[in-house]
Design a protein around this motif. Structure first.
Motif, PDB file in Angstrom:
ATOM      1  N   PHE A 273       0.841  -1.076   0.027  1.00  0.00           N
ATOM      2  CA  PHE A 273      -0.127   0.097   0.099  1.00  0.00           C
ATOM      3  C   PHE A 273       0.902   1.416   0.110  1.00  0.00           C
ATOM      4  O   PHE A 273       0.383   2.453  -0.379  1.00  0.00           O
ATOM      5  N   LEU A 274       2.157   1.108   0.416  1.00  0.00           N
ATOM      6  CA  LEU A 274       3.039   2.417   0.480  1.00  0.00           C
ATOM      7  C   LEU A 274       3.764   2.757  -0.740  1.00  0.00           C
ATOM      8  O   LEU A 274       3.927   3.758  -1.140  1.00  0.00           O
ATOM      9  N   LEU A 275       4.033   1.686  -1.554  1.00  0.00           N
ATOM     10  CA  LEU A 275       4.823   1.895  -2.664  1.00  0.00           C
ATOM     11  C   LEU A 275       4.099   2.631  -3.738  1.00  0.00           C
ATOM     12  O   LEU A 275       4.754   3.605  -4.387  1.00  0.00           O
ATOM     13  N   PRO A 276       2.753   2.516  -4.034  1.00  0.00           N
ATOM     14  CA  PRO A 276       2.170   3.314  -5.146  1.00  0.00           C
ATOM     15  C   PRO A 276       2.173   4.800  -4.656  1.00  0.00           C
ATOM     16  O   PRO A 276       2.482   5.701  -5.484  1.00  0.00           O
ATOM     17  N   GLY A 277       1.856   5.233  -3.518  1.00  0.00           N
ATOM     18  CA  GLY A 277       2.032   6.551  -2.993  1.00  0.00           C
ATOM     19  C   GLY A 277       3.425   7.092  -3.146  1.00  0.00           C
ATOM     20  O   GLY A 277       3.484   8.223  -3.310  1.00  0.00           O
ATOM     21  N   LEU A 278       4.333   6.355  -2.775  1.00  0.00           N
ATOM     22  CA  LEU A 278       5.758   6.620  -3.039  1.00  0.00           C
ATOM     23  C   LEU A 278       6.169   7.141  -4.376  1.00  0.00           C
ATOM     24  O   LEU A 278       6.798   8.169  -4.663  1.00  0.00           O
ATOM     25  N   ALA A 279       5.587   6.292  -5.091  1.00  0.00           N
ATOM     26  CA  ALA A 279       6.096   6.225  -6.791  1.00  0.00           C
ATOM     27  C   ALA A 279       5.394   7.430  -7.255  1.00  0.00           C
ATOM     28  O   ALA A 279       5.977   8.342  -8.075  1.00  0.00           O
ATOM     29  N   VAL A 280       4.071   7.890  -7.092  1.00  0.00           N
ATOM     30  CA  VAL A 280       3.353   9.021  -7.507  1.00  0.00           C
ATOM     31  C   VAL A 280       4.079  10.390  -7.000  1.00  0.00           C
ATOM     32  O   VAL A 280       4.276  11.343  -7.762  1.00  0.00           O
ATOM     33  N   THR A 281       4.490  10.253  -5.867  1.00  0.00           N
ATOM     34  CA  THR A 281       5.155  11.271  -5.103  1.00  0.00           C
ATOM     35  C   THR A 281       6.520  11.688  -5.813  1.00  0.00           C
ATOM     36  O   THR A 281       6.724  12.738  -6.111  1.00  0.00           O
ATOM     37  N   ILE A 282       7.270  10.565  -6.261  1.00  0.00           N
ATOM     38  CA  ILE A 282       8.576  10.973  -6.723  1.00  0.00           C
ATOM     39  C   ILE A 282       8.173  11.270  -8.162  1.00  0.00           C
ATOM     40  O   ILE A 282       8.900  12.236  -8.777  1.00  0.00           O
TER      41      ILE A 282
END
Length: 61
Positions: A38-47
């Motif tokens: 659940f955290l990887l998609p949010g991190l990817a969008v942020t980057i």
């Protein structure tokens, strides 16, 4: 969750109790894949949308 053990020889019971924080940490350690999922998609969008544009778009002109 309470875990109790009996000491050898003395006959006394020593109870070890976990605090709610320790239980949460244990749960996260047990189910770490769920948190990564659940955290990887949010991190990817942020980057992609916050940090890559900081490099500038001059090469796209």
């Amino acid at each position: 969750m309470n875990v109790s053990t009996e000491k050898h020889g003395s006959g006394k019971i020593a109870a070890k109790t976990r605090t709610p924080m320790e239980e949460k940490i244990q749960y996260i350690k047990k189910h770490w894949q769920l948190y990564v999922f659940f955290l990887l998609p949010g991190l990817a969008v942020t980057i992609i949308f916050k940090y890559i544009p900081m490099g500038g778009a001059s090469h796209c002109l």
